[in-house]
Design a protein around this motif. Structure first.
Motif, PDB file in Angstrom:
ATOM      1  N   ILE A  34       0.844  -1.187   0.000  1.00  0.00           N
ATOM      2  CA  ILE A  34       0.000   0.000   0.000  1.00  0.00           C
ATOM      3  C   ILE A  34       0.883   1.242   0.000  1.00  0.00           C
ATOM      4  O   ILE A  34       1.900   1.293   0.698  1.00  0.00           O
ATOM      5  N   ALA A  62      -6.051  -2.696   4.098  1.00  0.00           N
ATOM      6  CA  ALA A  62      -4.975  -3.036   5.031  1.00  0.00           C
ATOM      7  C   ALA A  62      -5.520  -3.787   6.236  1.00  0.00           C
ATOM      8  O   ALA A  62      -4.948  -4.789   6.678  1.00  0.00           O
ATOM      9  N   LYS A  81      -4.624  -7.697   7.202  1.00  0.00           N
ATOM     10  CA  LYS A  81      -4.003  -8.015   8.488  1.00  0.00           C
ATOM     11  C   LYS A  81      -4.852  -9.010   9.274  1.00  0.00           C
ATOM     12  O   LYS A  81      -4.328  -9.917   9.939  1.00  0.00           O
ATOM     13  N   VAL A  93       1.282  -6.677   5.410  1.00  0.00           N
ATOM     14  CA  VAL A  93       0.990  -5.438   4.690  1.00  0.00           C
ATOM     15  C   VAL A  93       2.221  -4.545   4.764  1.00  0.00           C
ATOM     16  O   VAL A  93       2.756  -4.303   5.846  1.00  0.00           O
ATOM     17  N   GLU A 107       3.858  -0.802   3.746  1.00  0.00           N
ATOM     18  CA  GLU A 107       3.740   0.549   3.207  1.00  0.00           C
ATOM     19  C   GLU A 107       4.912   0.785   2.263  1.00  0.00           C
ATOM     20  O   GLU A 107       6.072   0.621   2.643  1.00  0.00           O
ATOM     21  N   VAL A 120      -2.446   0.484  -4.417  1.00  0.00           N
ATOM     22  CA  VAL A 120      -2.423  -0.840  -3.776  1.00  0.00           C
ATOM     23  C   VAL A 120      -2.152  -1.942  -4.805  1.00  0.00           C
ATOM     24  O   VAL A 120      -2.720  -1.957  -5.900  1.00  0.00           O
TER      25      VAL A 120
END
Length: 250
Positions: free
Chosen positions: A32, A45, A49, A55, A57, A75
């Protein structure tokens, strides 16, 4: 990590990733865009999770480089190249062949080329299945599938949340579990690898984790005669697996 533009395991865009998660598709990781506060991305996200999916960043420039459509909307999901099996399927395969179960457990093998090579050796040596953890491990990505030279299409690969629990389950079902360690008190030639057996292959750098090692019935080493004190994880796995095969064909 380089990404091929025609890979089928890349899912791009908010709707596509959301639907993949809702459908329960096997996803290795979700990337993401960092710094985003969009509610849809936050929902993705959160859902990932909750499903135990890592996930990350990620800088938008990296997402742009990964994208084949150039419209990732912040994404991208890396999905499994094919579906995972479960432990029951591994045992069914052994029963169908009329053989004592032979299982390989990979403890945090993070290099997809190593995992692919291990799956290839497992298929060639007659193993009934490979078990990998959900976290800190390579999964069934296109790279793994390619490195296995097609063996991943024939091998039952199960993915579990907890390796120690999976090993306990294997022991309850009659398997003897042997871990690989350079300082083990016995070599693979000395161990009894002839019956229902599970081999645990440790990670490339640190070997087996403490909890996994403690759940093994025994530890074995590979005799070394050269100046180098260790083997690549996939090479060590192949040697171990073929010793099991040798015992079974004596």
């Amino acid at each position: 990590m380089a990404f091929e533009k025609d890979r089928e395991d890349i899912i791009e865009g908010r709707n596509a990733v959301t639907e993949a998660l809702r459908a329960g598709r096997s996803i290795e990781k979700v990337f993401i865009a960092s710094g985003e506060t969009d509610k849809t991305l936050a929902f993705i996200a959160s859902k990932a999770k909750a499903a135990g999916i890592p996930v990350s960043e990620t800088d938008r420039r990296r997402l742009d480089a990964m994208s084949a459509t150039h419209s990732h909307q912040g994404v991208i999901a890396l999905a499994a190249a094919r579906a995972y099996a479960d432990i029951d399927e591994i045992f069914r395969r052994a029963e169908e062949r009329g053989e004592a179960p032979f299982v390989i457990v990979c403890d945090e093998i993070s290099d997809p080329h190593n995992l692919g090579a291990i799956i290839r050796s497992a298929e060639c040596a007659g193993a009934h299945g490979v078990i990998i953890p959900k976290r800190r491990s390579a999964g069934l990505t296109a790279i793994v599938d390619k490195t296995s030279a097609g063996a991943a299409e024939y091998m039952a690969v199960a993915r579990v949340a907890n390796l120690s629990s999976a090993i306990k389950q294997l022991k309850e079902r009659g398997l003897w579990v042997f871990g690989t360690a350079a300082d083990a008190p016995q070599t693979l030639w000395q161990a009894d690898l002839s019956g229902p057996v599970c081999l645990v292959i440790g990670s490339e750098g640190d070997g087996m984790s403490r909890l996994v090692a403690e759940n093994c019935d025994g530890l074995v080493s590979i005799p070394m005669r050269g100046h180098i004190s260790s083997l690549n994880a996939s090479n060590a796995a192949a040697i171990m697996m073929y010793e099991v095969l040798r015992r079974r064909t004596m």
